[in-house]
Design an enzyme around this catalytic site. Sequence first.
Site, PDB file in Angstrom:
ATOM      1  N   ASN A   1       0.788  -1.446   0.075  1.00 38.30           N
ATOM      2  CA  ASN A   1       0.126  -0.013   0.084  1.00 38.30           C
ATOM      3  C   ASN A   1       0.828   1.157  -0.057  1.00 38.30           C
ATOM      4  O   ASN A   1       1.304   1.652   0.948  1.00 38.30           O
ATOM      5  CB  ASN A   1      -1.051  -0.102   1.129  1.00 38.30           C
ATOM      6  CG  ASN A   1      -1.832  -1.104   1.083  1.00 38.30           C
ATOM      7  OD1 ASN A   1      -2.925  -0.897   0.423  1.00 38.30           O
ATOM      8  ND2 ASN A   1      -1.788  -2.165   1.987  1.00 38.30           N
ATOM      9  N   GLU A   2       1.162   1.608  -1.279  1.00 42.96           N
ATOM     10  CA  GLU A   2       1.998   2.847  -1.397  1.00 42.96           C
ATOM     11  C   GLU A   2       1.282   4.108  -1.021  1.00 42.96           C
ATOM     12  O   GLU A   2       0.062   4.225  -0.773  1.00 42.96           O
ATOM     13  CB  GLU A   2       2.459   2.890  -2.849  1.00 42.96           C
ATOM     14  CG  GLU A   2       3.258   1.546  -3.511  1.00 42.96           C
ATOM     15  CD  GLU A   2       4.739   1.566  -2.806  1.00 42.96           C
ATOM     16  OE1 GLU A   2       5.010   2.277  -1.823  1.00 42.96           O
ATOM     17  OE2 GLU A   2       5.409   0.627  -3.324  1.00 42.96           O
ATOM     18  N   PRO A   3       2.067   5.250  -0.879  1.00 47.63           N
ATOM     19  CA  PRO A   3       1.486   6.424  -0.739  1.00 47.63           C
ATOM     20  C   PRO A   3       0.189   6.790  -1.532  1.00 47.63           C
ATOM     21  O   PRO A   3       0.503   6.331  -2.534  1.00 47.63           O
ATOM     22  CB  PRO A   3       2.443   7.495  -0.778  1.00 47.63           C
ATOM     23  CG  PRO A   3       3.819   6.648  -0.352  1.00 47.63           C
ATOM     24  CD  PRO A   3       3.457   5.465  -0.890  1.00 47.63           C
TER      25      PRO A   3
ATOM     26  N   THR B   1      10.161   2.179  -4.045  1.00 49.05           N
ATOM     27  CA  THR B   1      10.062   0.619  -3.738  1.00 49.05           C
ATOM     28  C   THR B   1      10.764  -0.207  -4.847  1.00 49.05           C
ATOM     29  O   THR B   1      11.398  -1.001  -4.475  1.00 49.05           O
ATOM     30  CB  THR B   1       8.599   0.444  -3.551  1.00 49.05           C
ATOM     31  OG1 THR B   1       8.025   1.215  -2.670  1.00 49.05           O
ATOM     32  CG2 THR B   1       8.370  -1.133  -3.259  1.00 49.05           C
TER      33      THR B   1
END
Length: 638
Positions: free
Chosen positions: A158-160, A177
Amino acid sequence: MTDSTTTFERIPTAVFPHNQAAVAHVADAIERLVRERADAGQPAVLGLATGSTPVPLYRELIRRHREEGLSFAHVVTFNLDEYYPLEPQHPESYHRFMREQLFDHLDIPAAQIHVPPGDLPRDEVHAACTAYERAIDDAGGIDIQVLGIGRTGHIGFNEPGSGPASVTRLVTLDRLTRADAARDFRGEANVPRYAITMGVGTILRARRIFLLAWGRAKADVLRQAIEEMPSDTVPASYLQSHAASEVILDAPAASELTRHRSPWLVGFPEWSTTLTRRAVTDLSLRLGKPLLKLVDKDYQENGLADLVTSHGPAYDLNIRLFNEVQHTITGWPGGKPHVDDTHRPERAEPARKRVLVLSPEPADDILAMAATLHRLVQHGHEVTVAYLTSGNLGIPDTEARWAAQLMLEANAAETDSLARRVLDELARKSDFDQDSADLRQFKAYLRRSEARAALEQCGLNATAARFLDLPFYEAGTYRRFTVTSADVESVGRLLHEIQPHQIFTTGAAADPSSVPAQSFAAFAHAFRDAAKHAWTRDCWIWLFRSDGREWPLAEIEMAVPCSPDELDRKAQAIYQHRSQRHQTPVTDRASAEPWEQAVTRNRTTAGLYDRLGLAEYEAIECFVRWHPMSEASTSTAT
Ligand code: F6R
C-alpha cells in the site's frame, strides 16, 4: 505503555536494544495464540509479511517448532502481497520466499497457506482479490498480522495514496520501492511494476497487529508513521486508528522518535554533549539563525528553557557549541603532525599512520570518503583499502557480457577461456538463474578492476587494495546473509597483519540483514577478539554511512571539507564503478546517479555547517567515532 516520554507517539511503540529481543516478544505473542487455539481445537490465523524484516522472527518460530515442539498444524496463514506479474517459482516471488524462509520448515499443511496469486491473467485478478478477502473472512479473520514498513511508508504494498478503507487489489509500485528491490531482481528494469496486496483496510481488520522495523535507514519514516497525523502519504500511519497495534523497533530504527531525537520536549534529560549539540544546532537551523546569534528568548520559546537555565546564558552556550562544531572540522583526517591536538578530531601522533579502510562492497569507500582518502594519501599515511566482499551480486549480466566479449576479442584463439565459458553461460541462463562459480568470479574481477580504477583517482596505488571475498557473501544472496567464524577469522588476520592506527568502516546500526551490517558484525567481532594485542589500544575507529544518508549533524565528530576540485575528483572516482551506474533509461529511474547522490549529500552537509555560521565549504565528508568496548556500540553493532 504511554508515559510522558512517549506523548508524541500515537501508536504503542516498544524499543529493544537489538532485534533478537524484539523478535522474541512477537514470537511469544504468536506462540501463546497458537497454543491456546490448538488447546481449544481451533485454528490460529496469521497474516504474514515477506522482505528482510520478518526473517529473524521466522527463524525464531522455526527454532521453537524444532526445539520446543511448537506445532503449526492448526495455523492458517495469509500473506500480505505478491509481485505481479510473477510466477510462483520465480526466485524473487513471495510464494517462494515464504516456502524457503518459513513454510518448508514447519508442519503447516499446504492447504492452510494463502499467498496472493501473481501469475493470473489480468482479467482474472479482480475476482481473485475479492476471493482473497472472502477467504480471510471465511477463516474467521486474521488474529495476528505481522508487518514490515517500506521507506515510502508502505505496509504490504500500500504505497502513498492508499486509503484506510482499501482492500486487496492490484497496485502500481512506487519508484522508490522498485529501486529498493532492484538488487534482488538484479536491476531496476527487472522489478515488476505491479503487485497484488491486501489493502490498508484489510490489514486494519486484523485483531492484533505488530509492525516490525530494524536499522537506522527506516528511522525517518517510522517517526512520521508513529508521531504525525494519519494520512495517505505514509500509509503505515493508519495503524494509529487500530486498537491493538504495536510497533516493535530496534534502537537504531527508533532513533528519530522524539523521545530519542529531542528528549527535552518530553522531560528533563541529562544534557550530554551530543544532546546539547543536537538541541542547539536544531534550534539554530529551525530559526534560520547562526549559532552565535541565538538569544535566551530563542531557547526559552522553543522548549529549551531548562538547557538555557542550567547551562546558559545563551551567549555562553552559543560560544561553547560554536567551538565544539568548529573543532569537528579538519583538513587532516589522519591527524595533523607536530601540533597541539587537544581540540582536533584525530591525534597528531604517530605522524604517519597505518590506515585501514574496510569497505563492505567495492564503491562504499569511495562514495563516502573519496576526498578523505585522497587527503590521507597526500599526507603520507600508509593506506590499505580492504573490500570485505566481492560485490559480485551487484553486477548485472549485461556488464559481464560486455566485459567477457572484450576479453574474447583480445584473446580470440583460446577455446576454453573464462571469457568464453562466461559468454556461453550468459547465452544459456535467464536473468534469474543463480550464477555459476565461474560467473560470480568473473563478476568479482569486474568489481576489482573498478575498485582499483577508483582508488587511482584518489591517488592510491592499485596495490593498496585488498579483496577478502568474505565467505558469508559468496554463500548468500541479498538480504539473506549470515556471518560465520570464517568471516571473523578472515578480517582478524587482516587486522593482525596491518595493525592499523586508524580504521574507517561502516555498517553499525544498519539493517541487520544488509551487507554493511553483516560486514560490520564480522569486523566488530574480529576487533574485540584482538583486544588483547597492544596495537588495538592505539587504534581509532571512524564510521562512515553507507545507506545513502549522512550522519545527523549533532553526531558528526570529524568533518573533512572538500574543495570544488576535490569534489570533482570524487565524482570521477565514483564514475569508475561503471557497473553501479543506473542500468535503466533516464526517464525510468527513481533516483540520481550514484556520483550525483554522493555529491549532493556532501554539499548538503557543508550547507548545514554554513547555516550554523561556520565557514562555507563546497562540500564535507563526515565521520563518527566508534568505541568498540562501550555498551552503546555493542548494542548497535550486531
Ligand atoms: C512484504 C511487504 C512490504 C515489506 C517492506 C519492508 O510482504 O509487504 O511492505 O514489509 O517493503 O521490506 P524489508 O523488510 O525488506 O525492508
